[in-house]
Motif scaffolding. Structure first.
Motif, PDB file in Angstrom:
ATOM      1  N   VAL A  47       0.879  -1.173   0.000  1.00  9.77           N
ATOM      2  CA  VAL A  47       0.000   0.000   0.000  1.00  9.77           C
ATOM      3  C   VAL A  47       0.911   1.215   0.000  1.00  9.77           C
ATOM      4  O   VAL A  47       1.738   1.382   0.902  1.00  9.77           O
ATOM      5  N   MET A  48       0.790   2.018  -1.052  1.00  7.77           N
ATOM      6  CA  MET A  48       1.722   3.132  -1.216  1.00  7.77           C
ATOM      7  C   MET A  48       1.007   4.477  -1.194  1.00  7.77           C
ATOM      8  O   MET A  48      -0.153   4.578  -1.592  1.00  7.77           O
ATOM      9  N   PRO A  49       1.721   5.490  -0.748  1.00 12.49           N
ATOM     10  CA  PRO A  49       1.144   6.835  -0.761  1.00 12.49           C
ATOM     11  C   PRO A  49       1.142   7.383  -2.178  1.00 12.49           C
ATOM     12  O   PRO A  49       1.856   6.887  -3.052  1.00 12.49           O
ATOM     13  N   PRO A  52       1.703 -11.511  -7.194  1.00 14.27           N
ATOM     14  CA  PRO A  52       2.120 -10.496  -6.241  1.00 14.27           C
ATOM     15  C   PRO A  52       3.523  -9.961  -6.546  1.00 14.27           C
ATOM     16  O   PRO A  52       4.242 -10.608  -7.291  1.00 14.27           O
ATOM     17  N   PRO A  53       3.891  -8.842  -5.913  1.00 15.02           N
ATOM     18  CA  PRO A  53       3.071  -8.102  -4.961  1.00 15.02           C
ATOM     19  C   PRO A  53       1.959  -7.306  -5.644  1.00 15.02           C
ATOM     20  O   PRO A  53       2.153  -6.774  -6.735  1.00 15.02           O
ATOM     21  N   TRP A  54       0.815  -7.276  -4.967  1.00  8.03           N
ATOM     22  CA  TRP A  54      -0.267  -6.403  -5.399  1.00  8.03           C
ATOM     23  C   TRP A  54       0.090  -4.975  -5.013  1.00  8.03           C
ATOM     24  O   TRP A  54       0.612  -4.732  -3.917  1.00  8.03           O
ATOM     25  N   LEU A  55      -0.190  -4.040  -5.904  1.00  5.02           N
ATOM     26  CA  LEU A  55       0.160  -2.632  -5.672  1.00  5.02           C
ATOM     27  C   LEU A  55      -1.116  -1.804  -5.543  1.00  5.02           C
ATOM     28  O   LEU A  55      -1.921  -1.745  -6.480  1.00  5.02           O
ATOM     29  N   VAL A  56      -1.286  -1.192  -4.391  1.00  6.13           N
ATOM     30  CA  VAL A  56      -2.512  -0.450  -4.085  1.00  6.13           C
ATOM     31  C   VAL A  56      -2.141   0.945  -3.585  1.00  6.13           C
ATOM     32  O   VAL A  56      -1.324   1.089  -2.672  1.00  6.13           O
ATOM     33  N   GLY A  57      -2.730   1.949  -4.173  1.00  5.00           N
ATOM     34  CA  GLY A  57      -2.553   3.306  -3.685  1.00  5.00           C
ATOM     35  C   GLY A  57      -3.555   3.603  -2.583  1.00  5.00           C
ATOM     36  O   GLY A  57      -4.668   3.063  -2.577  1.00  5.00           O
ATOM     37  N   ALA A  58      -3.154   4.440  -1.643  1.00  2.02           N
ATOM     38  CA  ALA A  58      -4.054   4.890  -0.580  1.00  2.02           C
ATOM     39  C   ALA A  58      -4.133   6.409  -0.657  1.00  2.02           C
ATOM     40  O   ALA A  58      -3.104   7.083  -0.744  1.00  2.02           O
ATOM     41  N   VAL A 101      -6.822   1.545  -6.124  1.00  2.00           N
ATOM     42  CA  VAL A 101      -6.649   2.629  -5.155  1.00  2.00           C
ATOM     43  C   VAL A 101      -7.805   2.524  -4.176  1.00  2.00           C
ATOM     44  O   VAL A 101      -8.968   2.360  -4.587  1.00  2.00           O
ATOM     45  N   CYS A 102      -7.484   2.597  -2.898  1.00  2.00           N
ATOM     46  CA  CYS A 102      -8.519   2.646  -1.870  1.00  2.00           C
ATOM     47  C   CYS A 102      -8.525   4.040  -1.263  1.00  2.00           C
ATOM     48  O   CYS A 102      -7.477   4.604  -0.952  1.00  2.00           O
ATOM     49  N   GLU A 144     -11.245   6.748   1.332  1.00  2.00           N
ATOM     50  CA  GLU A 144     -12.269   6.656   2.369  1.00  2.00           C
ATOM     51  C   GLU A 144     -13.647   6.395   1.766  1.00  2.00           C
ATOM     52  O   GLU A 144     -14.550   5.920   2.447  1.00  2.00           O
ATOM     53  N   ALA A 145     -13.796   6.649   0.466  1.00  6.55           N
ATOM     54  CA  ALA A 145     -15.110   6.556  -0.170  1.00  6.55           C
ATOM     55  C   ALA A 145     -15.326   5.268  -0.952  1.00  6.55           C
ATOM     56  O   ALA A 145     -16.463   4.844  -1.120  1.00  6.55           O
ATOM     57  N   ALA A 146     -14.255   4.662  -1.468  1.00  3.46           N
ATOM     58  CA  ALA A 146     -14.464   3.561  -2.412  1.00  3.46           C
ATOM     59  C   ALA A 146     -13.198   2.750  -2.622  1.00  3.46           C
ATOM     60  O   ALA A 146     -12.091   3.171  -2.278  1.00  3.46           O
ATOM     61  N   ILE A 147     -13.401   1.574  -3.224  1.00  3.84           N
ATOM     62  CA  ILE A 147     -12.310   0.788  -3.803  1.00  3.84           C
ATOM     63  C   ILE A 147     -12.366   1.019  -5.302  1.00  3.84           C
ATOM     64  O   ILE A 147     -13.377   0.743  -5.944  1.00  3.84           O
ATOM     65  N   HIS A 148     -11.298   1.545  -5.859  1.00  7.11           N
ATOM     66  CA  HIS A 148     -11.184   1.729  -7.310  1.00  7.11           C
ATOM     67  C   HIS A 148     -10.311   0.592  -7.832  1.00  7.11           C
ATOM     68  O   HIS A 148      -9.095   0.598  -7.622  1.00  7.11           O
ATOM     69  N   ASP A 149     -10.927  -0.381  -8.465  1.00  7.02           N
ATOM     70  CA  ASP A 149     -10.217  -1.558  -8.973  1.00  7.02           C
ATOM     71  C   ASP A 149      -9.866  -1.333 -10.425  1.00  7.02           C
ATOM     72  O   ASP A 149     -10.747  -1.135 -11.266  1.00  7.02           O
ATOM     73  N   PHE A 150      -8.573  -1.342 -10.752  1.00  8.06           N
ATOM     74  CA  PHE A 150      -8.124  -1.019 -12.098  1.00  8.06           C
ATOM     75  C   PHE A 150      -7.679  -2.245 -12.895  1.00  8.06           C
ATOM     76  O   PHE A 150      -7.146  -2.102 -13.980  1.00  8.06           O
ATOM     77  N   ARG A 151      -7.887  -3.431 -12.366  1.00 10.26           N
ATOM     78  CA  ARG A 151      -7.341  -4.619 -13.031  1.00 10.26           C
ATOM     79  C   ARG A 151      -7.956  -4.861 -14.409  1.00 10.26           C
ATOM     80  O   ARG A 151      -7.346  -5.483 -15.252  1.00 10.26           O
TER      81      ARG A 151
END
Length: 199
Positions: free
Chosen positions: A124-126, A157-163, A185-186, A188-195
């Motif tokens: 989980v990356m900034p 993996p690794p799965w890459l997710v922005g926060a 990207v996760c 506070e409002a949603a999960i944005h799945d880009f796969r």
């Protein structure tokens, strides 16, 4: 990998960073709790293995609620600057941290105890900004892109997710060849799945 393109992106970076810094404490705390739920709800969220987060600074959305709610089989790690890439070290609240050359706290471990990027199940990356195609606008240093360049040719993996906070979504210019796209990207409002999103 700073270049002319990064200079053009400077005003956007400044605007988005200011936007997230203007959030008041109550909004930040609430957002961090909702973010944690979305990170845990990812269909690829691991139940065992190493997962990496970051030390929130400069108005970044915090990961403490997610870290504390991780499954017992997961080991939380923080990034550590190593040459021109990131490596990772396990860390629990209360354990020693030292500032790196950018002033960001890192676990105080010997180099031999650090983990390679490929040992992470989830990172989980900034980010400063993100768009609807899974492109990430960072600070311009290229640390995450260099570290996870293998993801341009190999699946997770690794799965890459922005926060991020939802207000960090923006229209971004076309990515450079070295930009590593995010799986999600996760906010506070949603999960944005880009796969399944076409760039």
């Amino acid at each position: 990998m700073p270049d002319e393109r990064d200079e053009l992106l400077r005003p956007l970076r400044l605007q988005l960073r200011q936007r997230r810094r203007e959030l008041v404490a109550a909004e930040r705390i609430n957002a961090a709790q909702r973010l944690a739920r979305h990170l845990l709800d990812l269909d690829f969220a691991p139940v065992t293995g190493h997962v990496a987060g970051y030390w929130a600074m400069d108005g970044e959305i915090a990961l403490h609620a997610w870290q504390l709610a991780l499954p017992p089989g997961c080991t939380y790690c923080l990034p550590v600057l190593a040459d021109d890439r990131l490596r990772f070290a396990s860390w629990r609240p209360g354990e020693a941290l030292v500032p790196n050359r950018f002033g960001i706290p890192e676990p105080a471990l010997e180099r031999g105890a650090l983990l390679d990027a490929g040992q992470m199940q989830l990172v989980v990356m900034p980010l400063v900004g993100f768009d609807t195609h899974g492109h990430r606008l960072g600070m311009g240093g290229g640390w995450y892109d260099r570290t996870f360049a293998t993801r341009l040719q190999h699946p997770a993996p690794p799965w890459l997710v922005g926060a991020a906070f939802e207000l960090q979504r923006a229209e971004l210019p076309a990515p450079a060849g070295w930009d590593v796209p995010l799986d999600a990207v996760c906010t506070e409002a949603a999960i944005h799945d880009f796969r399944k999103v076409e760039s």
